[in-house]
Design a protein around this motif. Sequence first.
Motif, short mmCIF file in Angstrom:
data_model
loop_
_atom_site.label_atom_id
_atom_site.label_comp_id
_atom_site.label_asym_id
_atom_site.label_seq_id
_atom_site.Cartn_x
_atom_site.Cartn_y
_atom_site.Cartn_z
N GLN A 81 12.74 -5.82 -9.53
CA GLN A 81 11.55 -5.72 -10.20
C GLN A 81 10.59 -4.96 -9.04
N ARG A 82 10.15 -3.50 -9.37
CA ARG A 82 9.59 -2.95 -8.29
C ARG A 82 8.14 -2.82 -8.60
N PHE A 83 7.76 -2.89 -9.90
CA PHE A 83 6.20 -2.84 -10.21
C PHE A 83 6.22 -3.29 -11.65
N ASN A 84 4.89 -4.44 -11.68
CA ASN A 84 4.90 -4.92 -12.98
C ASN A 84 4.07 -4.20 -13.93
N LEU A 137 -5.11 -3.01 -6.28
CA LEU A 137 -3.71 -3.49 -6.39
C LEU A 137 -2.99 -3.14 -5.30
N TRP A 138 -3.05 -2.17 -4.66
CA TRP A 138 -2.18 -1.65 -3.59
C TRP A 138 -2.71 -1.44 -2.12
N VAL A 139 -3.79 -1.46 -2.16
CA VAL A 139 -4.70 -1.43 -0.65
C VAL A 139 -4.03 -2.05 0.26
N THR A 164 -1.67 1.00 -14.70
CA THR A 164 -2.43 1.67 -13.96
C THR A 164 -2.08 2.82 -13.62
N HIS A 165 -1.04 3.13 -13.07
CA HIS A 165 -0.43 4.06 -12.56
C HIS A 165 -0.45 5.28 -13.58
N TRP A 166 -0.02 4.91 -14.93
CA TRP A 166 -0.11 5.99 -16.05
C TRP A 166 -1.67 6.39 -16.44
N GLY A 221 16.85 7.71 -9.37
CA GLY A 221 16.36 6.34 -9.43
C GLY A 221 14.96 6.07 -9.19
N ALA A 222 14.35 7.06 -8.61
CA ALA A 222 12.81 7.01 -8.47
C ALA A 222 11.89 6.66 -9.56
N PHE A 223 12.15 7.47 -10.60
CA PHE A 223 11.28 7.28 -11.82
C PHE A 223 11.43 5.86 -12.75
N ASP A 224 12.51 5.21 -12.46
CA ASP A 224 12.89 3.93 -13.06
C ASP A 224 11.74 3.01 -12.48
N ALA A 225 11.25 3.22 -11.35
CA ALA A 225 10.12 2.21 -10.75
C ALA A 225 8.92 2.15 -11.75
N MET A 226 8.48 3.40 -12.12
CA MET A 226 7.26 3.59 -13.07
C MET A 226 7.71 3.70 -14.46
N GLY A 227 9.00 3.61 -14.70
CA GLY A 227 9.27 3.71 -16.22
C GLY A 227 9.58 2.07 -16.50
N GLY A 264 3.57 17.75 -5.48
CA GLY A 264 4.76 17.31 -4.75
C GLY A 264 4.99 15.88 -5.04
N HIS A 265 4.17 14.85 -5.43
CA HIS A 265 4.40 13.60 -5.63
C HIS A 265 5.16 13.66 -7.19
N ILE A 266 4.95 14.47 -7.92
CA ILE A 266 5.48 14.34 -9.39
C ILE A 266 6.98 14.68 -9.08
N GLY A 324 4.89 8.17 3.64
CA GLY A 324 4.68 9.44 2.85
C GLY A 324 3.79 8.84 1.66
N GLN A 325 4.22 7.72 0.87
CA GLN A 325 3.50 7.31 0.19
C GLN A 325 2.25 6.72 0.23
N LYS A 326 2.06 6.38 1.58
CA LYS A 326 0.68 5.90 2.08
C LYS A 326 -0.21 7.06 1.90
C1 HEM Z 1 4.25 12.88 -14.26
C2 HEM Z 1 3.56 12.73 -13.35
C3 HEM Z 1 4.14 11.44 -12.39
C4 HEM Z 1 5.14 10.76 -12.24
C5 HEM Z 1 6.43 11.25 -12.69
C6 HEM Z 1 5.09 9.81 -11.15
C7 HEM Z 1 5.87 8.83 -10.61
C8 HEM Z 1 5.80 8.06 -9.92
C9 HEM Z 1 6.63 6.99 -9.27
C10 HEM Z 1 8.29 6.85 -9.57
C11 HEM Z 1 6.11 6.22 -8.44
C12 HEM Z 1 6.79 4.91 -7.70
C13 HEM Z 1 7.49 5.45 -6.52
C14 HEM Z 1 8.21 4.16 -5.87
O1 HEM Z 1 8.67 3.37 -6.65
O2 HEM Z 1 8.40 4.04 -4.70
C15 HEM Z 1 4.67 6.66 -8.28
C16 HEM Z 1 3.78 6.07 -7.62
C17 HEM Z 1 2.52 6.50 -7.24
N1 HEM Z 1 1.96 7.48 -8.16
FE1 HEM Z 1 2.60 8.66 -9.34
N2 HEM Z 1 3.52 9.70 -10.83
C18 HEM Z 1 3.21 10.84 -11.51
C19 HEM Z 1 1.66 10.93 -11.64
C20 HEM Z 1 0.77 10.59 -10.57
C21 HEM Z 1 -0.71 11.11 -10.42
C22 HEM Z 1 -1.19 12.24 -11.34
C23 HEM Z 1 -1.06 10.26 -9.65
C24 HEM Z 1 -2.86 10.14 -8.98
C25 HEM Z 1 -3.39 10.86 -9.27
C26 HEM Z 1 -0.11 9.37 -9.07
C27 HEM Z 1 -0.44 8.23 -8.12
C28 HEM Z 1 0.45 7.56 -7.63
C29 HEM Z 1 0.35 6.62 -6.30
C30 HEM Z 1 -0.99 6.51 -5.62
C31 HEM Z 1 1.55 6.11 -6.43
C32 HEM Z 1 1.92 4.83 -5.26
C33 HEM Z 1 2.19 5.67 -3.90
C34 HEM Z 1 3.52 6.37 -4.20
O3 HEM Z 1 4.62 5.77 -4.62
O4 HEM Z 1 3.55 7.61 -3.73
N3 HEM Z 1 1.18 9.54 -9.61
N4 HEM Z 1 4.55 7.63 -9.16
#
Ligand code: HEM
Length: 340
Positions: free
Chosen positions: A125-128, A196-198, A134-136, A297-303, A286-288, A232-234
């Motif tokens: 389990q990575r994210f509850n 949650l994450w600070v 909150t992320h979505w 495998g990354a998307f599953d964390a937030m899926g 870039g993040h998306i 990078g995530q920070k």
């Molecule tokens: C379709 C759009 C997006 C997708 C597919 C997506 C996907 C993800 C995923 C998979 C993670 C977890 C990464 C991990 O497990 O390590 C994550 C984390 C995060 N997301 Fe998103 N995200 C999206 C949009 C956004 C947006 C629009 C924001 C902010 C405005 C955002 C902010 C964050 C933050 C702050 C984290 C935690 C840090 C990080 O993992 O980079 N995300 N996202």
Amino acid sequence: MTSWCKAALAALTLMLGLAAAGMPARAADTTSAGAPAGTHQLNTGADADVWRAIRQGVQGTSSLPNPRAGVLIQSEGESWRALRNGPIATYGAWALAGILVVLVLFFLFRGRIRLDAPATGRTVQRFNALERGTHWLTAGSFIVLALTGLNVLYGRWVLLPVIGPEAFAALTGWGKLAHNYLGFAFMAGVLVTFLLWVRHNIPERADLTWFAQAGGLFSKNVHPEAKKFNAGQKVIFWATVLGGAGLGFTGLALLFPFSFGGLQDMQLYQMIHAVIALAMAVIIIGHIYIGSVGMEGAFDAMGSGQVEEEWAREHHALWLAEVKGERIDPRPHGHHAPAE
Ligand code: HEM
């Protein structure tokens, strides 16, 4: 201009002239000999002074209910407009195009980042649900805000010629409403994200190693160790939190005009809002990418919230060890022994 408007403008011009510093007795001078008493005829010398005062934003009196109506010309508005439609819009467009090109090139050369070792079939389990919710909330609202905001800046050049004035007007009207209201959802999302994450995003020594190895993003079998979030995530986290705070404040200042200063302040807020929003959009694109197609495998964390254990080992070894209650072997590229 109707004759009524012309008369009002002339009257306001005269009053502005009177109010301008150093020109208290101008009314008498500017009424030329032949003019009927009480009317104002402009003469060139005085005109220049009056218009100069107007250009400098000297405020006259106006019978309109809005006290700010006494300013005829707000010259800073021209600089603001030139900056907004000039460098801000231009560099913003280049930056957005730039990140798309970089990502396409990255995809062509590196392809999708896949697991280096076979999957274990076990997940962790990575994210509850609260974290994912909150992320979505943050992500969903940001994406609509970004698209509707970009429409305000670029729509007239990009969309208007394609969909025509009627559709563009309707879309932009709805877009503005969405932008105004979703700002609050985004601010709430950013606030909870922060809470949650600070504690997982405080910079530390290991982040330097992560940067030095470019996160292993460019090479197979390179996996700098990371806790819950890597360096990078920070960066993404702080860009979201600080950028979100800046957007929130400047957004509120624009949503409630004149609550946080005068017109010039609002022009400044608008520009700060646009610059932060464009910078964030570039970073978030870039993040998306990396959170979806860019990395297996990354998307599953937030899926689902569950990630493959091998994924966790490769990308967040220290976090996985912590979650599994393992102790970390100090040898490079860690071997993890079960805790005693
Ligand atoms: C379709 C759009 C997006 C997708 C597919 C997506 C996907 C993800 C995923 C998979 C993670 C977890 C990464 C991990 O497990 O390590 C994550 C984390 C995060 N997301 Fe998103 N995200 C999206 C949009 C956004 C947006 C629009 C924001 C902010 C405005 C955002 C902010 C964050 C933050 C702050 C984290 C935690 C840090 C990080 O993992 O980079 N995300 N996202």
